[in-house]
Design a protein around this motif. Structure first.
Motif, PDB file in Angstrom:
ATOM      1  N   GLN A   1      42.698  52.804  57.250  1.00 58.94           N
ATOM      2  CA  GLN A   1      41.425  53.287  56.379  1.00 58.94           C
ATOM      3  C   GLN A   1      41.143  52.407  55.241  1.00 58.94           C
ATOM      4  O   GLN A   1      41.998  52.350  54.513  1.00 58.94           O
ATOM      5  N   VAL A   2      40.020  51.448  55.462  1.00 59.27           N
ATOM      6  CA  VAL A   2      39.670  50.919  54.558  1.00 59.27           C
ATOM      7  C   VAL A   2      38.240  51.308  53.759  1.00 59.27           C
ATOM      8  O   VAL A   2      37.380  51.467  54.470  1.00 59.27           O
ATOM      9  N   ILE A   3      38.433  51.824  52.415  1.00 65.06           N
ATOM     10  CA  ILE A   3      37.341  52.552  51.783  1.00 65.06           C
ATOM     11  C   ILE A   3      36.754  51.540  50.756  1.00 65.06           C
ATOM     12  O   ILE A   3      37.532  51.138  49.670  1.00 65.06           O
ATOM     13  N   SER A   4      35.610  51.331  50.687  1.00 63.64           N
ATOM     14  CA  SER A   4      34.815  50.753  49.719  1.00 63.64           C
ATOM     15  C   SER A   4      34.042  51.585  48.737  1.00 63.64           C
ATOM     16  O   SER A   4      33.488  52.433  49.040  1.00 63.64           O
ATOM     17  N   ILE A   5      34.490  51.640  47.489  1.00 66.94           N
ATOM     18  CA  ILE A   5      33.777  52.449  46.532  1.00 66.94           C
ATOM     19  C   ILE A   5      32.678  51.531  45.879  1.00 66.94           C
ATOM     20  O   ILE A   5      32.967  50.354  45.475  1.00 66.94           O
ATOM     21  N   VAL A   6      31.377  52.055  46.099  1.00 64.28           N
ATOM     22  CA  VAL A   6      30.286  50.869  45.801  1.00 64.28           C
ATOM     23  C   VAL A   6      29.127  51.476  45.204  1.00 64.28           C
ATOM     24  O   VAL A   6      28.836  52.712  45.409  1.00 64.28           O
ATOM     25  N   ASN A   7      28.299  50.555  44.609  1.00 61.35           N
ATOM     26  CA  ASN A   7      26.986  50.865  44.344  1.00 61.35           C
ATOM     27  C   ASN A   7      26.426  49.618  43.379  1.00 61.35           C
ATOM     28  O   ASN A   7      27.275  49.192  42.427  1.00 61.35           O
ATOM     29  N   PHE A   8      25.440  49.141  43.322  1.00 64.67           N
ATOM     30  CA  PHE A   8      25.184  48.363  42.492  1.00 64.67           C
ATOM     31  C   PHE A   8      24.582  48.258  40.918  1.00 64.67           C
ATOM     32  O   PHE A   8      24.494  47.525  40.337  1.00 64.67           O
ATOM     33  N   LYS A   9      24.572  49.747  40.698  1.00 61.72           N
ATOM     34  CA  LYS A   9      24.376  50.219  39.468  1.00 61.72           C
ATOM     35  C   LYS A   9      25.672  49.976  38.533  1.00 61.72           C
ATOM     36  O   LYS A   9      26.712  50.573  38.971  1.00 61.72           O
TER      37      LYS A   9
ATOM     38  N   SER B   1      17.874  53.305  41.216  1.00 62.21           N
ATOM     39  CA  SER B   1      18.521  52.210  41.467  1.00 62.21           C
ATOM     40  C   SER B   1      19.430  52.420  42.766  1.00 62.21           C
ATOM     41  O   SER B   1      19.561  51.301  43.433  1.00 62.21           O
ATOM     42  N   MET B   2      19.966  53.552  42.892  1.00 63.35           N
ATOM     43  CA  MET B   2      20.854  53.465  44.297  1.00 63.35           C
ATOM     44  C   MET B   2      19.634  53.547  45.309  1.00 63.35           C
ATOM     45  O   MET B   2      20.248  52.935  46.528  1.00 63.35           O
ATOM     46  N   ALA B   3      18.675  54.154  45.436  1.00 61.77           N
ATOM     47  CA  ALA B   3      17.914  53.956  46.547  1.00 61.77           C
ATOM     48  C   ALA B   3      17.422  52.611  46.721  1.00 61.77           C
ATOM     49  O   ALA B   3      17.403  52.295  48.053  1.00 61.77           O
ATOM     50  N   GLN B   4      17.341  51.639  45.879  1.00 63.99           N
ATOM     51  CA  GLN B   4      16.824  50.340  45.995  1.00 63.99           C
ATOM     52  C   GLN B   4      18.172  49.511  46.651  1.00 63.99           C
ATOM     53  O   GLN B   4      18.217  48.779  47.561  1.00 63.99           O
ATOM     54  N   PHE B   5      19.342  49.906  46.160  1.00 64.08           N
ATOM     55  CA  PHE B   5      20.690  49.374  46.460  1.00 64.08           C
ATOM     56  C   PHE B   5      20.711  49.847  48.069  1.00 64.08           C
ATOM     57  O   PHE B   5      20.996  48.782  49.093  1.00 64.08           O
ATOM     58  N   LEU B   6      20.473  51.138  48.428  1.00 63.54           N
ATOM     59  CA  LEU B   6      20.630  51.567  49.960  1.00 63.54           C
ATOM     60  C   LEU B   6      19.663  50.751  50.823  1.00 63.54           C
ATOM     61  O   LEU B   6      19.920  50.239  51.823  1.00 63.54           O
ATOM     62  N   GLU B   7      18.570  50.502  50.337  1.00 68.88           N
ATOM     63  CA  GLU B   7      17.439  49.901  50.874  1.00 68.88           C
ATOM     64  C   GLU B   7      17.775  48.284  51.404  1.00 68.88           C
ATOM     65  O   GLU B   7      17.832  48.071  52.389  1.00 68.88           O
TER      66      GLU B   7
END
Ligand SMILES: Nc1ncnc2c1ncn2[C@@H]1O[C@H](COP(=O)(O)OP(=O)(O)OP(=O)(O)O)[C@@H](O)[C@H]1O
Ligand SMILES: [Mg+2]
Length: 399
Positions: A117-125, A282-288
Motif C-alpha cells: 500500500q502506497v499512500i500519499s499525504i497531499v494538499n497544495f495548501k 484552496s483545497m477545492a481548487q487543488f481537487l479541481e
C-alpha cells in the motif's frame, strides 16, 4: 544597465539579503541548541498498557504468558513494572502469531497476495499538516507492527529533518529520493533508503536537489524520455516492495510533477485539510486541478489504480465555532470520505515539532500528562480509523 544579480547598497534587495543572513545565523544557533541528530535519537521503551494497546494482547494475558515463560524477559523499572523495546514488542507479536488463538490477527501487515500500500499525504495548501500527519502515521504503524517506508517527496525535506537529519548538510551531494528518480543514471531506491532509530521504519530522504526533478521532468517530457514521470516512482518502488507493508509519502505543497509522480505511484490518497474557509477554498481548487490533470494523464496511460481517497480534518479546535461549522460542511458534502476522527490541534505537537520530535517520542515527564494523553488519543484514533481503510484494501474487515 543595472545588473539585477548584484544588490545595490541600501536597496530593498540588500535588506532582503541581510535579513536572510541574520535569520540563517539565528536559526543555526537555534538548531544547534535544540537539534537531535539521528545518531543521538533513540526510541523510548513502552509500558505494559501501551504494549497491550499496540499489540491487542490483553494486560492479563500479557502477565500470564510472561509467567509461563512464553515471552522474552524484559527490563523492569524502579517500581518493578516491565518496560518493552519496540523489538521486544515485535517478538511477542510473533509468539502470539505462532501460539495464540486467531494468531494471524497479531500480525497486521501484508499476507500472501496482498499488494504494497502506497499512500500519499497531499494538499497544495502549505502548512496543512501533511508532514505532521505523515510522520505520526508512519511511526504509529511501525509500532503497530507494519513494515513502513516513509518517503519524503518534498524538496523542503521537513520529513527528513524530523528524522534527525540536516538535509542541507548531509544530502547536499546526493543520497535522496532524487537520485532514484532522476533521468540520468538513476540509482536503485535501496541505495538511498536509510534505516532509522525507529524499529520497522525506514526513510527515503529528500533534499533541495529534488527540486531539479521538476525542471528535468519538463525537459524529459519534450524529449520523450522513457520511463516517463508517470511511472518513475512505481518502478523505483518495485525494487524494494517486498520489504514493506506500507509506504507513506509526504508531498510538497504544489501540484507539480513531483506531486504527480507520487500520486501516480500511490494506491491510496489522504488529503489533509484545516477546516477554515480559506483552506477549504484552496483545497477545492487543488481537487479541481488534480482531477483535471489525472484525467488527462489517464487518457494517455490508462486508469489510475487508487483503492481509496480519504480526507482528514487536521489541526482541529472543537471549541472554535467557525471551525466546527466548516468541518460539518465538509462532512455534509464529502460524506464518509472524511475520516470520522479529526486530528486535534495541540501544543504538544507544535512544541515537539520545535525539536524534531513527535508525540510518540516526547518524554512523558516533560509534558503535562493531560495534554499528552488528549493528543495521543486523537492521533491514535485517526491512525486506527485509517488503518481500517488500509486493511479493507487488503480485503480484510477489522472491528
Ligand atoms: N495538530 C496540530 N497541532 C498543533 N500544531 C500542528 C498540528 N499539525 C501541524 N502543526 C504545526 O503546523 C505547522 C505546519 O505543519 P506541517 O509542517 O505538518 O504542514 P505541511 O502541510 O507539511 O506544510 P508544508 O505545506 O510546508 O509542507 C508545523 O509547525 C506543525 O508543528
Ligand atoms: Mg510538509
Amino acid at each position: 544597465m543595472i545588473d539585477i544579480t548584484k544588490p545595490v547598497p541600501g536597496s530593498i534587495a540588500s535588506t532582503i539579503s541581510a535579513n536572510a543572513a541574520r535569520l540563517s545565523e539565528a536559526l543555526n544557533t537555534h538548531m544547534r541548541n535544540s537539534f537531535q541528530p539521528e545518531s543521538r535519537k533513540s526510541l523510548r521503551k513502552f509500558h505494559p498498557s501501551e504494549v497491550s494497546e499496540l499489540t491487542g494482547i490483553s494486560m492479563s494475558n500479557l502477565r500470564t504468558r510472561h509467567q509461563e515463560g512464553d515471552f522474552p524477559d524484559v527490563e523492569t523499572d524502579s517500581r518493578g513494572r516491565r518496560l518493552y523495546s519496540a523489538e521486544e514488542m515485535d517478538e511477542i507479536r510473533h509468539v502470539m502469531a505462532r501460539t495464540g488463538r486467531n494468531g494471524e490477527t497479531y500480525l497486521p501487515g501484508r499476507r500472501q497476495g496482498d499488494g504494497l500500500q502506497v499512500i500519499s499525504i497531499v494538499n497544495f495548501k502549505g502548512g496543512s499538516s501533511k508532514t505532521t500527519t505523515a510522520i505520526h502515521l508512519a511511526q504509529r504503524y511501525a509500532l503497530r507492527g507494519y513494515r513502513v517506508l516513509a518517503l519524503d517527496m518534498d524538496p523542503q525535506a521537513s520529513l527528513t529533518t524530523m528524522f534527525g537529519y540536516r538535509p542541507e548538510l548531509e544530502f547536499a551531494e546526493g543520497g535522496t529520493i532524487y537520485d532514484a528518480l532522476r533521468y540520468e543514471n538513476p540509482l536503485p531506491l535501496s541505495t538511498v533508503i536509510r534505516k532509522t532509530y525507529f524499529h520497522k521504519l525506514d526513510l527515503a530522504p529528500a533534499g533541495l536537489m529534488l527540486s531539479e526533478y521538476e525542471t528535468e521532468t519538463a525537459y524529459a517530457l519534450q524529449q520523450r524520455v522513457d520511463p516517463p514521470f508517470t511511472q518513475r516512482l512505481a518502478i523505483a518502488l518495485d525494487e524494494v516492495e517486498a520489504n514493506y507493508d506500507l509506504v507513506i509519502i509526504d508531498c510538497p505543497p504544489q501540484l507539480g510533477f513531483t506531486t504527480m509522480t507520487a500520486l501516480l505511484a500511490s494506491t491510496g490518497l489522504l488529503i489533509t485539510v484545516i477546516p477554515s474557509m480559506l483552506d477549504v477554498a484552496s483545497m477545492a481548487q487543488f481537487l479541481e486541478m488534480a482531477g483535471e490533470t489525472v484525467r488527462t494523464l489517464e487518457e494517455a496511460t490508462g486508469p489510475t489504480d487508487w483503492a481509496f481517497l480519504k480526507y482528514l480534518v487536521a489541526r482541529y479546535e472543537p471549541m472554535d465555532v467557525p471551525q466546527s461549522q466548516m468541518s460539518g460542511f465538509l462532512r455534509s458534502i464529502l460524506l464518509d470520505q472524511v475520516l470520522t476522527t479529526p486530528m486535534l490541534k495541540s501544543t504538544a505537537i507544535s512544541d515537539a515539532g520545535m525539536t524534531q520530535q513527535t508525540i510518540y517520542e516526547l518524554d512523558p515527564a516533560q509534558v503535562v500528562r493531560k495534554t499528552l494523553d488528549r493528543i495521543l488519543e486523537s492521533v491514535n484514533s485517526v491512525a486506527d480509523e485509517f488503518e481500517q481503510t488500509i486493511q479493507h484494501a487488503w480485503g480484510r474487515e477489522t472491528s
